[in-house]
Structures are given as structure tokens and as C-alpha cells.
Design a protein around this motif. Structure first.
Motif, mmCIF file in Angstrom:
data_model
loop_
_atom_site.group_PDB
_atom_site.id
_atom_site.type_symbol
_atom_site.label_atom_id
_atom_site.label_comp_id
_atom_site.label_asym_id
_atom_site.label_seq_id
_atom_site.Cartn_x
_atom_site.Cartn_y
_atom_site.Cartn_z
ATOM 1 N N LEU A 204 43.522 30.237 35.192
ATOM 2 C CA LEU A 204 44.158 31.662 35.166
ATOM 3 C C LEU A 204 44.464 32.084 33.866
ATOM 4 C CD1 LEU A 204 47.327 30.321 37.449
ATOM 5 C CD2 LEU A 204 45.604 32.153 37.898
ATOM 6 N N PRO A 205 44.700 33.100 33.612
ATOM 7 C CA PRO A 205 44.923 33.882 32.206
ATOM 8 C C PRO A 205 46.103 33.259 31.620
ATOM 9 C CG PRO A 205 44.315 35.806 33.983
ATOM 10 C CD PRO A 205 44.462 34.311 34.839
ATOM 11 N N SER A 206 46.124 33.501 30.382
ATOM 12 C CA SER A 206 47.209 32.737 29.701
ATOM 13 C C SER A 206 48.300 33.316 30.007
ATOM 14 C CB SER A 206 46.996 32.719 28.171
ATOM 15 O OG SER A 206 46.820 34.210 27.832
ATOM 16 N N PHE A 207 48.460 34.639 30.446
ATOM 17 C CA PHE A 207 49.812 35.336 31.170
ATOM 18 C C PHE A 207 49.405 36.121 31.914
ATOM 19 C CE2 PHE A 207 52.603 38.938 31.166
ATOM 20 C CZ PHE A 207 53.830 38.230 31.463
ATOM 21 N N VAL A 208 49.876 35.924 33.271
ATOM 22 C CA VAL A 208 49.940 37.033 34.237
ATOM 23 C C VAL A 208 51.202 37.348 34.815
ATOM 24 C CG1 VAL A 208 48.603 37.727 36.277
ATOM 25 C CG2 VAL A 208 47.617 35.881 34.959
ATOM 26 N N SER A 430 24.044 38.202 29.996
ATOM 27 C CA SER A 430 23.785 37.016 30.424
ATOM 28 C C SER A 430 24.902 36.072 29.544
ATOM 29 C CB SER A 430 22.698 36.178 30.125
ATOM 30 O OG SER A 430 22.200 36.240 28.696
ATOM 31 N N THR A 431 25.855 36.792 28.791
ATOM 32 C CA THR A 431 26.726 36.079 27.898
ATOM 33 C C THR A 431 28.032 36.603 28.346
ATOM 34 O OG1 THR A 431 25.335 36.291 26.087
ATOM 35 C CG2 THR A 431 27.573 35.869 25.705
ATOM 36 N N TRP A 432 28.849 35.758 28.940
ATOM 37 C CA TRP A 432 30.263 36.245 29.755
ATOM 38 C C TRP A 432 31.333 35.442 29.481
ATOM 39 C CZ3 TRP A 432 30.330 40.562 32.795
ATOM 40 C CH2 TRP A 432 29.206 41.143 33.050
ATOM 41 N N SER A 433 32.549 35.648 29.559
ATOM 42 C CA SER A 433 33.709 34.838 29.436
ATOM 43 C C SER A 433 33.699 33.930 30.710
ATOM 44 C CB SER A 433 34.921 35.527 28.895
ATOM 45 O OG SER A 433 35.293 36.404 30.003
ATOM 46 N N THR A 434 34.378 32.740 30.617
ATOM 47 C CA THR A 434 34.662 32.253 31.587
ATOM 48 C C THR A 434 35.716 32.833 32.649
ATOM 49 O OG1 THR A 434 34.555 29.940 30.322
ATOM 50 C CG2 THR A 434 35.510 29.719 32.292
ATOM 51 N N PRO A 435 35.106 32.803 34.018
ATOM 52 C CA PRO A 435 36.037 33.674 34.988
ATOM 53 C C PRO A 435 37.310 33.207 34.996
ATOM 54 C CG PRO A 435 33.732 33.469 35.683
ATOM 55 C CD PRO A 435 33.798 32.394 34.269
ATOM 56 N N VAL A 436 38.199 34.174 35.209
ATOM 57 C CA VAL A 436 39.757 33.752 35.413
ATOM 58 C C VAL A 436 40.199 34.301 36.837
ATOM 59 C CG1 VAL A 436 40.375 33.474 32.874
ATOM 60 C CG2 VAL A 436 40.557 35.611 34.179
ATOM 61 N N ASN A 437 41.189 33.387 37.315
ATOM 62 C CA ASN A 437 41.562 33.827 38.844
ATOM 63 C C ASN A 437 42.645 34.976 38.360
ATOM 64 O OD1 ASN A 437 43.459 33.695 41.259
ATOM 65 N ND2 ASN A 437 41.856 32.416 41.875
ATOM 66 N N LEU A 438 42.659 36.359 39.371
ATOM 67 C CA LEU A 438 43.301 36.982 39.208
ATOM 68 C C LEU A 438 44.994 36.737 39.724
ATOM 69 C CD1 LEU A 438 41.852 40.336 39.985
ATOM 70 C CD2 LEU A 438 41.743 39.202 37.841
ATOM 71 N N GLY A 439 45.164 35.556 40.234
ATOM 72 C CA GLY A 439 46.447 35.167 40.450
ATOM 73 C C GLY A 439 47.028 35.351 41.762
ATOM 74 N N GLY A 457 42.338 51.923 35.500
ATOM 75 C CA GLY A 457 42.718 50.506 35.675
ATOM 76 C C GLY A 457 44.047 50.311 36.147
ATOM 77 N N GLN A 458 44.836 51.439 36.607
ATOM 78 C CA GLN A 458 46.074 51.176 36.948
ATOM 79 C C GLN A 458 46.209 50.610 38.418
ATOM 80 O OE1 GLN A 458 48.555 54.540 36.558
ATOM 81 N NE2 GLN A 458 50.408 53.621 37.363
ATOM 82 N N PRO A 480 48.633 44.224 37.271
ATOM 83 C CA PRO A 480 49.161 43.872 36.113
ATOM 84 C C PRO A 480 48.466 44.175 34.729
ATOM 85 C CG PRO A 480 49.058 42.117 37.647
ATOM 86 C CD PRO A 480 48.141 43.240 37.981
ATOM 87 N N LEU A 481 49.249 44.662 33.685
ATOM 88 C CA LEU A 481 48.829 45.010 32.461
ATOM 89 C C LEU A 481 47.642 43.915 31.976
ATOM 90 C CD1 LEU A 481 51.862 46.803 30.699
ATOM 91 C CD2 LEU A 481 49.817 47.872 31.672
ATOM 92 N N SER A 482 48.158 42.677 31.960
ATOM 93 C CA SER A 482 47.296 41.580 31.684
ATOM 94 C C SER A 482 45.918 41.455 31.959
ATOM 95 C CB SER A 482 48.257 40.147 31.709
ATOM 96 O OG SER A 482 48.480 40.044 32.983
#
Length: 693
Positions: A204-208, A430-439, A457-458, A480-482
């Protein structure tokens, strides 16, 4: 026995380790309300719904089954527990858990009766389970609450009733992926405090923060048929979507999918949807992949490639194949078009897949990129960081060109298929951040995919089968903003003839002024002159409209410090190529107080070079201007030197010296009062005038 699936939202999750004796809780549902979408239905034969903090099943003769589709790694420890209270009905009819159900006949069950029996059943012949009823003294009577629990640890399943261990078995196969509740007779059953534990870690993201409530778009958009694959326009005011097997489709009730459209001024009140008709729709299925940022091009998957339709003054053009071919071993393909119109991101099964398995339905994310000459390249694999060993679905690249949302069943999540987010970290693919679940709130314990959002993006738009008007409906929710994408500026307006004020058919092109490279393009609606482009934060841009027989007028935007989404309306006036017409070169920049051209000026001057080469008989006069601060003579000299610098650049690019004249005027010809820095900047300019055609 009647069977019906449900796809509820999760209520609470805790993925951190709890007491050593407990399996981490993935789902804890108290049924206080139905904001999470548990299946509810009311017929003369049965009733299912949430009432007074309980999930109540009034099952018919033969019983009833409801189930969800959580993400389950059968190799990991898991547990189910809930409170069951039978208030009426047959006391010797079983009630309890079903898991590993295949949606048809195969499953595993752990049930008990109010008159004191329990039973364990499995469709796995190797399980050794005989499925016989066993008497127990731990069951409570009709009307009382019984707490049922099963727990899998290290290959062994323990079965509990009211806190007492009944028996243990070895773990056995799951024929399918469904988990839920079952009754085996006519009764009224009250279920509460359902807890699903699973020893997995969801990234998960650090804050959602919490997502907004999911809103059905209403009867003007949704029908009693399946609405699928929504595509929201960049300004959030036009929605395209598929409708399946509607009698109003071009091919009638046998038509697998037609493309429909609805419009809204506020995102809440939508116009009655209309079928886009021919040539967009045909009597067979029409696979719309994407809508361009400018809302003037539609991208389709055709045969073994892609093709565009472009808006014309009377409708839509025929399909224009982009010339890319690839073999997709899957029957399904979803994708999107980048906001700059330069990349198609899609999922397919090809031999370049990161974890290619010939017999498994696993697709990966690929991209086709358009080069500077306008040619589309072959599919490029996006790498193992982004792609899992499972099946990836419905990628959507947001307007910032960096934030990718996609769905997958190959990563630990809440449901069978969850939506994830990843950021592109470089200029390659080909260079991406590790995918995070949207929660929670966005993902459920069911199937979540086909997600799209406007440039702001709202709001996110997707399909749901909960609380629907028909089969599946289109919904939206506030993101969510995060987990929103990086901000962009949505620039929109009209391209007009400066003499007649009539709309023009043109192309919009935008450049990164720091590199001089074209970074995007857009089409203009030939009927209305309307255009729309999305410019991501972090760069300074120049943009211009180009049309045959007209001088292009450029604008620029400094977005290096952009912190939030914004919109800008700017009409672009194109000047006919006629003697006496003057154009300001708005994207020509000099070192402060010097005649030295800055590199950011080159794209603008290169366009002037192209105009002169395309029109080899025209001659121009350059004029240089400063503000009125400082000594007038010094300003005059500086303006003349700057004119000479522009002239030398044009000559170096192949324009004959005899076609260019020029002079400096210092601060003697202002176009704005010199009372603010903004106005003084407007007065510091270089213009050119056509003196011969």
C-alpha cells in the motif's frame, strides 16, 4: 440449490502483524450499513439483505449460497470466522462457510445445525473427507448465536464452534476461488462479525486517505443492459462507454457492443446517452481503446493492430490503420492513449511476456511509441517491475504521462483483481516504481478494473455490479489526494482565422522549451475549432497551432513550479499569409539585457524557417522592441542587435539573406503600458511582418 454471487467492498483491514496467535485480518465486516455493497435481493422465494447490523438470508427450500472473491494464496495461512444465528426454519438444516467454490458445483464447506451436528465436505477426492454429519454438544439452539471458525496453518485446517475445537484435517484443493456463506434448507439466518484473515502483505502507499462514496451515474447513462469500458474525456464532461446486446445497438440484441456517449457540465447530471452510430459502430463488437485528450480522435483495436478515427466537420473519418502488427495470444485487449498522443499502452499476451506460459491466460503491459517522423514503433515490453506472473488488465496512463493505473490478479490484494498504481521513473518505458494497491473503498473483494479518470485526477470512473440499474453500471468516486496523478494544466480554446473569426482545421503541437523537442500533438475540431491539450508539471512549454496558408501563433507556459491542477482557456488566432500581416514571436527568448538567443527560442524560429521554406516567395521584415526602462539609445542598440541575432539564425538555417530585412525600435512602440513587470515583458518582443508574398 439456488446460487448467487456478491461482490462486497471491504470494511476494515490491518496488514500489520497482530498477536502471534492470530493471522493478520484482511476483512472485518460488522454489517452496520451497506455502504460497502453486500448483495441484497428480495423476491417471493428468498430475501437477502442487511438489517439492524446483520446480514440476513431468508433462504428457500434447498438453501442458498452467497460468495465473494477475495485474493487468496492457498499456500499461505488463512482463517474465516463469523457469528450465525438461525431465527426460524429447519433445525437440522446446515449453515456455515463455503470456500474454494467454482461457481458451479464444486466446493468445500464447513457447516453446523441448530440441533447439534457439524459437517465438513470437500469436492477434492484426495481430501479423505467422508462428508458425514457428526454430533456435537457445542452447538447452541435455534435463536441463539453460534460462532463458527476455520483456520488453516501450515497445511492443516482446524475447525471451531463457539470457541471449541471440533476436529482438524489436512488442507485440500480449492476447485474455485469463491468464499462465502451457505444454507442447506429453508431458514432465516442472521450473520454478523465476519472476519477474513490471511497471511499476505499488500503493498500500500505510505498513506491513503479514504476514497469518496461511489456514485451511480444514473439512468441517463446506465440501462438494464451491461455498460462497460468507460472512457472519460480529459475535461470530465464527455463519457464514452460500451453497451452490450442492447436492441438500440446497430446490430440489435445480437450486437456484442456498441459505443455510446453522454455529456455533463458538472459530472453529476448527465445527458441521455446516445449511440454514436456509423461509422463508429458496426453490427459486430466495437473495441474502443481510448479517446484522445483533445476529444477529436478515437483509438480502436483492429485485427492485429490499432487504428484511429478522427473527428471531421460532418462526423468521424474512416479507420486509419497505424501500421503496427503483433500477435496477441489472448482473446482480450485493453489499453489507453497517452495524453500527448505519442504512446499506446495496452495489455496483451505475447512471447515477450515477463513470465510467459503458453497455456495460462496471463497478459503483460506493452507500449507502442510514435517517433518524431510520425511513425509508430512495435510493441515494447514494460519490464518485470510492472508486470506480475498473473494477468494484467486495463492500463490507464494519466494526463501527467507518468502515473499508470492498472489491474492485476498477480499481486496480493483484497479481491481477485485489484487496481494498482505505478510511476514511470524515466523517459523510457521499462523503469517503473513498485506498484501499490489503491486500497479499500476503490478495491473490493471482487473484480476491480477498467478504471479511467480525467486530466484533473479528481474522480475515477469504473464499472460496478453493485446497486445497479441493470446488469453492470458505470460509477464514479472522488479519488484520494494521496493517489492522484501529478498536476497538469488543461489548456483549451478555439483556433480561429484572425480575419474572419471562423474556426480552422489545424494541428496543435507543443514543445519542451528546455530541449527544443516536440513532446505532444493534438487535433482541432474542424467544425468548431475547439482544441484541448494537457501539459504536465515540471517543464516550460511552447505550443502553437498550424494550418495550411496561415502563420502559426505561439504561446508559452512556465510549469516548473506547478503544484495543483488548473485549467486555462486561450483562443489561438491564425493569421493568413498576406502582405502587411504581423506576427509576434512569443517564444523567442534572449539572455537578460543581451542579444544572445536562448536555446528555448529554437523551436519557434525553426517554425518560422519552415514557413519561409514552404512559401519560398515571401519576404519578411523583423522588428525588435524593448521596454522603456533605461537609456533610450541603449535600448535602441539592443533591439537592433536582437533583430540581427534572429536574422543570422534564419540565414544559418538556409533562408536567403535577401528575403529578410529588419530594424530595432527600442522602447518607442510599446503594446502595453510599462506599469507592471508583466506589461514590460509584453513590450520586450520580436515581430515579423510579411512585406512580399
Amino acid at each position: 440449490m439456488a446460487m448467487r454471487s456478491i461482490v462486497p467492498l471491504l470494511l476494515i483491514t490491518c496488514l500489520c502483524s497482530v498477536a502471534d496467535a492470530q493471522i493478520p485480518v484482511l476483512l472485518f465486516e460488522t454489517f452496520d450499513n451497506n455502504r460497502y455493497g453486500w448483495y441484497e435481493h428480495d423476491t417471493p422465494q428468498h430475501k437477502v439483505g442487511i438489517h439492524n447490523g446483520e446480514y440476513v438470508i431468508e433462504s428457500p427450500e434447498g438453501g442458498w449460497m452467497t460468495y465473494v472473491t477475495p485474493y487468496m494464496d492457498q499456500r499461505k495461512d488463512f482463517s474465516f470466522e463469523a457469528s450465525f444465528r438461525q431465527s426460524t426454519g429447519e433445525q437440522d438444516a446446515g449453515m456455515g462457510f463455503v470456500w474454494g467454490h467454482d461457481g458451479k458445483e464444486l466446493s468445500n464447506t464447513f457447516t453446523f445445525t441448530s440441533n447439534g451436528y457439524y459437517r465438513i465436505e470437500s469436492s477434492d477426492p484426495a481430501s479423505g473427507i467422508n462428508g458425514e454429519w457428526v454430533q456435537t454438544s457445542h452447538a447452541k439452539k435455534l435463536g441463539q448465536v453460534n460462532k463458527l471458525k476455520l483456520e488453516h496453518r501450515q497445511g492443516k485446517i482446524s475447525y471451531y464452534l463457539n470457541g471449541k475445537l471440533l476436529t482438524t484435517t489436512k488442507n485440500f484443493k480449492w476447485p474455485g476461488k469463491y468464499v462465502g456463506f451457505v444454507t442447506y434448507g429453508k431458514m432465516k439466518l442472521h450473520i454478523d462479525d465476519f472476519i477474513l484473515g490471511h497471511d499476505i502483505k499488500i503493498n500500500l502507499p505510505s498513506f491513503v486517505d479514504a476514497a469518496g462514496a461511489k456514485e451511480n451515474l444514473g439512468a441517463n447513462v446506465n440501462s438494464k443492459y451491461d455498460e462497460v469500458s468507460p472512457k472519460i474525456s480529459s475535461d470530465g464532461k464527455t463519457l464514452y462507454f460500451g453497451r452490450k446486446f442492447s436492441p438500440e445497438n446497430i446490430g440489435g440484441i445480437k450486437d456484442k457492443e456498441d459505443i455510446w456517449e453522454s455529456r455533463s457540465a458538472d459530472g453529476k447530471n448527465w445527458s441521455r446517452s446516445v449511440n454514436l452510430g456509423a461509422p463508429v459502430n458496426t453490427p459486430t463488437s466495437n473495441n474502443l481503446i481510448a479517446v484522445s485528450t483533445d476529444n477529436n480522435s478515437l483509438l480502436f483495436h483492429v485485427a492485429e493492430g490499432f487504428a484511429f478515427m478522427h473527428r471531421t466537420s460532418s462526423g468521424w473519418s474512416p479507420l486509419e490503420d497505424i501500421g503496427v502488427r503483433f500477435t496477441n495470444e489472448s482473446n482480450f485487449l485493453e489499453g489507453c492513449l497517452s495524453a500527448d498522443g505519442k504512446a499506446i499502452v495496452f495489455v496483451a499476451k505475447m512471447r515477450d511476456n515477463a513470465f510467459y506460459r503458453p497455456n495460462d491466460p496471463e497478459r503483460d503491459i506493452y507500449v507502442c511509441v510514435k517517433d518524431q517522423s510520425g511513425k509508430w514503433g512495435p510493441p515494447i515490453h514494460t519490464g518485470k517491475v510492472l508486470n506480475s506472473a498473473g494477468d494484467e488488465y486495463s492500463p490507464f496512463l494519466s494526463a501527467d504521462g507518468r502515473t499508470l493505473y492498472f489491474a492485476t490478479n498477480g499481486r496480493p490484494g483484497y479481491g481477485d483483481v485489484d487496481i494498482f498504481m505505478s510511476k514511470r521513473l524515466g523517459d523510457d518505458w521499462s523503469t517503473w516504481s513498485t506498484p501499490v494497491n489503491l486500497g479499500l473503498g476503490i478495491n473490493t473483494v471482487g473484480f476491480d478494473a477498467y478504471y479511467t479518470l480525467p486530466a484533473s485526477g479528481q474522480y475515477g470512473y469504473m464499472v460496478s455490479n453493485l446497486k445497479t440499474i441493470g446488469l453492470t453500471d458505470i460509477i464514479r468516486f472522488e479519488l484520494p489526494l494521496s493517489i492522484r496523478p501529478d498536476p497538469v494544466v488543461l489548456v483549451q480554446g478555439r483556433v480561429l482565422n484572425s480575419k474572419t473569426n471562423q474556426p480552422l482545421q489545424a494541428m496543435i503541437r507543443f514543445d519542451d522549451l528546455s530541449t527544443g523537442k516536440e513532446v505532444g500533438e493534438a487535433r482541432v475540431d474542424p467544425k468548431t475549432g475547439e482544441y484541448r491539450i494537457a501539459l504536465p508539471a515540471g517543464k516550460n512549454y511552447g505550443y502553437h497551432a498550424a494550418a495550411s496558408g496561415f502563420l502559426s501563433v505561439s504561446e508559452n507556459l512556465e510549469l516548473k513550479n506547478l503544484r495543483e491542477y488548473s485549467e486555462l482557456t486561450k483562443d489561438l488566432m491564425l493569421v493568413p499569409i498576406e502582405i502587411g500581416e504581423s506576427i509576434q514571436l512569443k517564444n523567442v527568448f534572449f539572455v537578460q539585457s543581451k542579444p544572445q538567443l536562448m536555446p528555448e527560442s529554437y523551436p519557434e524560429l525553426d517554425r518560422l524557417v519552415k514557413i519561409m521554406k514552404d512559401n519560398p516567395t515571401i519576404e519578411i521584415e523583423l522588428s525588435g522592441h524593448t521596454d522603456n526602462r533605461g537609456a533610450a539609445n541603449a535600448n535602441l542598440v539592443l533591439s537592433e542587435q536582437r533583430v540581427e541575432a534572429v536574422k543570422e539564425y534564419l540565414i544559418e538555417k538556409g533562408i536567403a539573406v535577401k528575403r529578410i530585412t529588419g530594424r530595432g525600435y527600442g522602447g518607442s512602440r510599446p503594446i502595453a503600458p510599462s506599469d507592471t513587470e508583466e506589461n514590460r515583458q509584453r513590450n520586450r518582443r520580436v515581430e515579423f511582418k510579411i512585406v512580399k508574398k
